[in-house]
Structure formats: structure tokens, C-alpha cells
Design a protein around this motif. Structure first.
Motif, short mmCIF file in Angstrom:
data_model
loop_
_atom_site.label_atom_id
_atom_site.label_comp_id
_atom_site.label_asym_id
_atom_site.label_seq_id
_atom_site.Cartn_x
_atom_site.Cartn_y
_atom_site.Cartn_z
N GLU A 139 -10.20 48.86 -33.85
CA GLU A 139 -10.96 47.87 -33.20
C GLU A 139 -11.76 47.05 -34.50
O GLU A 139 -12.44 46.02 -34.26
CB GLU A 139 -12.08 48.46 -32.53
N PRO A 142 -9.73 42.29 -36.08
CA PRO A 142 -9.78 41.28 -35.08
C PRO A 142 -8.68 40.62 -34.75
O PRO A 142 -8.33 39.97 -33.85
CB PRO A 142 -11.17 40.42 -35.58
N LYS A 145 -6.81 41.07 -31.42
CA LYS A 145 -7.17 40.65 -30.20
C LYS A 145 -6.00 39.77 -29.30
O LYS A 145 -6.13 39.79 -28.16
CB LYS A 145 -8.55 39.89 -30.43
N TYR A 377 -13.74 46.22 -29.12
CA TYR A 377 -13.85 45.13 -29.81
C TYR A 377 -15.75 45.04 -29.30
O TYR A 377 -16.13 44.47 -30.58
CB TYR A 377 -13.19 44.11 -29.45
#
Length: 451
Positions: A139, A142, A145, A377
């Protein structure tokens, strides 16, 4: 096998052992010394004597400090003596090695060959996901994502779990070319095994926390050695083609935050989880590294406690063998904060990230899959606890263990004629002795009074 001349045996030396110091606690009582030339008693305040005592003894912090107990007029009920004991062996440090690069092309090709590409996904996209999947499964990366849906689809199409996908891409056998223990060639797969750390799935040497979690008992099978010196210990040689920058110049990847191509090595206690605060070192190609280990055992003697000013209760200042953790069979500072982190992520997302797989399997907890990553996240800054926390709906309080082992590492780079794509690590016990340090409970009280 090592020759007899090289089998230097190790011993333990105990620096200071003072179990208890009797001293009056009447507020107005004055203590007496005889420091002046004519031997007339000089009345000094309690604070003066404790200040002088601590300046001499605790500041020295070595075996030489023992002499000051005999010189001071503070009554000592039990004074330990400096001693040596033969063949008392301390556990060797654990090493955990994690790649800072994508899986090698040979491994990716093997994994990709066993996959079915979804009908609405290009082959190039699927290869991209295989390349970066291990990095995106954290997590704190990034970049993943934008690929959650694609990764979920790829794994669902192939009936794969996230853990099995990552394990297939990160076998320990890819990293090591050869291993030697105490001068004898060993199978690296016998010395290193897959492990779970805050950095993801890695490879560990002499790491026994996970088997202790599985059995619910503290293992006693820690690897120990009674030898020392640079011709002993562990030596590993990394595969010559493992630490290459990339195999395709047209498909360059973004390096890690260390801006390094190589491995990261964490050193830690065999029964401690490899957490964010673990000591680390970057390993890169073309280097021959010698690392010596100096274990230091720290003990806080009985009576190490304080009285709570509000409740009047006696509260321990350290965690002893009776201190229990929710998810670990053995107490450790790192393990305590990881227990808090597990509670935090379960409270926030209802699942555990893959780096807690042993705990999830032991306690039948849900492992996070790609669909849970949006929650991970969103809570990334709150689900890794590294200090005591007191909030309205969450509390974490951890004490230093009453007894723990710290490992001091000293590293040097040797300039030898090795391949530019090769890396060699030698790690061994530094000295014939290791140190056991006892904390004197009353000394801490005196220190505060002296201030």
C-alpha cells in the motif's frame, strides 16, 4: 571444515551485576562520606552523593565502574563480580534479504508461461503486471493504484491468490549462487527461506518467528555458533545475473526510493518481526562485504517499576516473560508494535496485508486482496504503528523488554577481483566475547533524584 586453529571459541563477559542497593528513603536523612584529608565526617545531601555516585559509575558504563561501588558509602547488599564463563553461546543475528528490483526476466517468463491472459487484456499489459506485481502489492507504493482492476482480473482469470502470485515470482533460489556456513558448502535453500516482512515477501536466514507463530510456542532452534572471526560464519554469493539493471532498454522501470539497483538486507533478532524500523543495508553488484556481529544482552533487574501517581499502582517499566502479546508467542519491542498495527488494519479494513500472512493463517483472518487496496491506500499512514498511541478509539502501549539482545554490526568493503555483476557477503561473530549489561533499578531512581 575449519581447521582447529581457526575454531576460536567464544565466551561471555558480564560487565556489571548489582541486583539491589539498600538506601534510606527518609526524606530528611543525610548521608555521610569521609573524603577530606583529616578524615572528619562531611555531611552531604542525598542528592549530592547520588549525583557523584552516578557520575562515576554510570558514566563509565563498563567493567571499570565496579570499583566505585566499593568506594561509595551507599550500602550494597549484593555486588556481582566480573567473570568469564566458557562456551556460553549467543544466538547469531538473523538476516532478511529483499530485492529492490523486479523479478528477473527468466523467472517472469516461467510465471507468464503458466498464465492465461484475459480476453480483454493485451499480452504487453499482462507482462507489465507480472513484472511489477510484487511491488504493487504494497500500500506504500502508490504506482499500483492505476492497475488494481487489471491485477484483480489477471489473478481471477488464473484462479490465483495474491500471495501465491507473489511467491511464484520471488523464490529464494533465484537470488543465491552459493552459500557457506562455518567453512562448509551448504544448500542455500536450507539456510534461507521465504519470509514475510513489512517490505513484502523476502528471504531470511536464521529467522524463526514464523514457525513460533505457527506452533504457538517460542522455538529454541535458534542458530548459534561458538566460533568467531572472518574465516567463520556465513558467506553468500549472489547470482551473477541477478543484480543487473534491466534486460530491456526500451522498458526501463522506475528505481526504488533508494535510487539503487540491488538488494536490501535487514539485520534483526531471530524472533522479531522485520518492521519499518529494522536496521538495513543496501547490497549492490561488484561489492565484497565483510560484516562483523557484536551481540549485546541487555537486562533490567527485578524491581524495575514505577508507582503511578494517579492510581498508586505499581507499574512495570519493562516487559518480562509474563507479558503476553495477542498475535506473537514471544514479546519484543517490534512484535508489540506489529500487534498494534494488526489491530489497526483490522479495525480500518477488516483484512491483513500479505506481509502478515503467517498471522492471518494462524488466526484464520482474512488476507487483503486487490479489492481491499483502496482501503489500505486510504489508511496507509495509520496502519503501521511505530510508537505508543493514545486515541479515542485506539490505544497502543509498548514497553522495552526486560531482557533483549541487540546486534551491533560493523561493515567494511573489500576490494577484490570479483565479477562486476557479482556480490559476496561474509557475516560472522566479531569477538571471542559478548557483553551482558544489567540495568540497576535503584540507579534509575537515584538518577532522577540527583537531577
Amino acid at each position: 571444515m575449519l581447521s582447529n586453529t581457526l575454531q576460536h571459541k567464544r565466551h561471555r563477559v558480564k560487565r556489571i551485576t548489582v541486583n539491589h542497593i539498600e538506601i534510606s528513603k527518609r526524606k530528611n536523612e543525610e548521608l555521610v562520606e569521609h573524603p577530606n584529608i583529616d578524615n572528619r565526617p562531611v555531611v552531604k545531601s542525598r542528592n549530592n552523593i547520588t549525583h557523584n555516585f552516578l557520575q562515576k559509575c554510570l558514566y563509565d558504563s563498563s567493567v571499570h565502574g565496579m570499583k566505585y561501588f566499593s568506594n561509595s558509602k551507599i550500602k550494597s547488599s549484593i555486588i556481582g563480580k566480573l567473570f568469564w564463563t566458557a562456551i556460553i553461546i549467543c544466538s547469531l543475528v538473523s538476516l532478511t534479504i529483499c530485492p529492490l528490483i523486479p523479478p528477473p526476466i527468466a523467472r517472469r517468463n516461467i510465471v507468464f508461461a503458466g498464465l492465461r491472459v484475459p480476453s480483454n487484456m493485451t499480452t504487453a499489459k499482462a507482462r507489465f503486471l507480472v513484472r511489477y506485481g510484487p511491488d504493487f502489492a504494497n500500500e506504500h507504493v502508490p504506482g499500483g493504484k492505476n492497475y488494481i482492476s487489471d491485477l484483480k482480473l489477471l489473478l481471477k482469470t488464473n484462479n490465483l491468490t495474491l500471495v501465491n502470485f507473489i511467491k511464484a515470482l520471488r523464490p529464494c533460489e533465484d537470488i543465491f549462487e552459493s552459500c557457506t556456513w562455518e567453512g562448509v558448502d551448504k544448500n542455500c535453500n536450507e539456510l534461507f527461506k521465504i519470509s514475510y516482512t513489512f517490505a513484502g515477501i523476502c528471504c531470511s536466514f536464521n529467522y524463526h518467528l514464523e514457525e513460533s507463530i505457527e506452533t504457538g510456542r517460542v522455538t529454541k532452534n535458534l542458530l548459534r555458533t561458538n566460533l568467531y572471526g572472518s574465516r567463520t560464519g556465513l558467506q553468500i554469493i549472489v547470482q551473477r545475473n541477478y543484480l543487473i539493471e534491466d534486460d530491456d532498454i526500451n522498458d526501463k522501470y522506475i528505481k526504488s526510493s533508494t535510487n539503487s539497483v540491488g538488494l536490501v538486507m535487514f539485520s534483526h533478532h531471530p524472533l522479531e518481526y522485520v518492521a519499518t524500523v529494522a536496521e538495513r543495508q543496501i547490497l549492490q553488484k561488484g561489492h565484497y562485504i565483510h560484516t562483523s556481529v557484536n551481540p549485546i544482552i541487555n537486562k533490567k533487574l527485578s524491581g524495575y517499576y514505577h508507582q503511578d501517581s494517579m492510581s498508586g499502582k505499581i507499574i512495570p517499566n519493562c516487559a518480562d516473560e509474563e507479558t503476553k502479546l495477542e498475535y506473537f508467542p514471544t514479546y519484543g519491542y517490534s512484535n508489540c508494535f506489529i500487534s498494534c498495527s494488526i489491530r489497526a488494519v483490522l479495525q480500518a479494513c477488516g483484512c491483513l496485508p500479505i506481509y502478515y500472512t503467517p498471522i492471518a493463517e494462524k488466526y484464520s483472518l482474512k488476507l487483503c486482496e486487490w479489492e481491499d487496496f483502496k482501503c489500505l491506500y486510504a489508511n496507509a499512514d495509520n496502519i503501521r504503528i511505530i510508537q505508543n498511541v493514545v486515541k479515542e478509539n485506539f490505544t497502543c502501549e509498548c514497553f522495552t523488554p526486560c531482557e533483549n539482545v541487540e546486534y551491533e554490526l560493523q561493515t567494511s568493503t573489500l576490494f577484490k577481483n570479483i565479477s562486476t555483476n557479482q556480490f559476496i557477503l561474509k557475516i560472522y561473530m566479531k569477538s571471542a566475547t559478548f557483553v551482558e549489561m544489567d540495568t540497576i533499578p535503584i540507579a534509575d531512581e537515584l538518577y532522577l533524584l540527583g537531577k
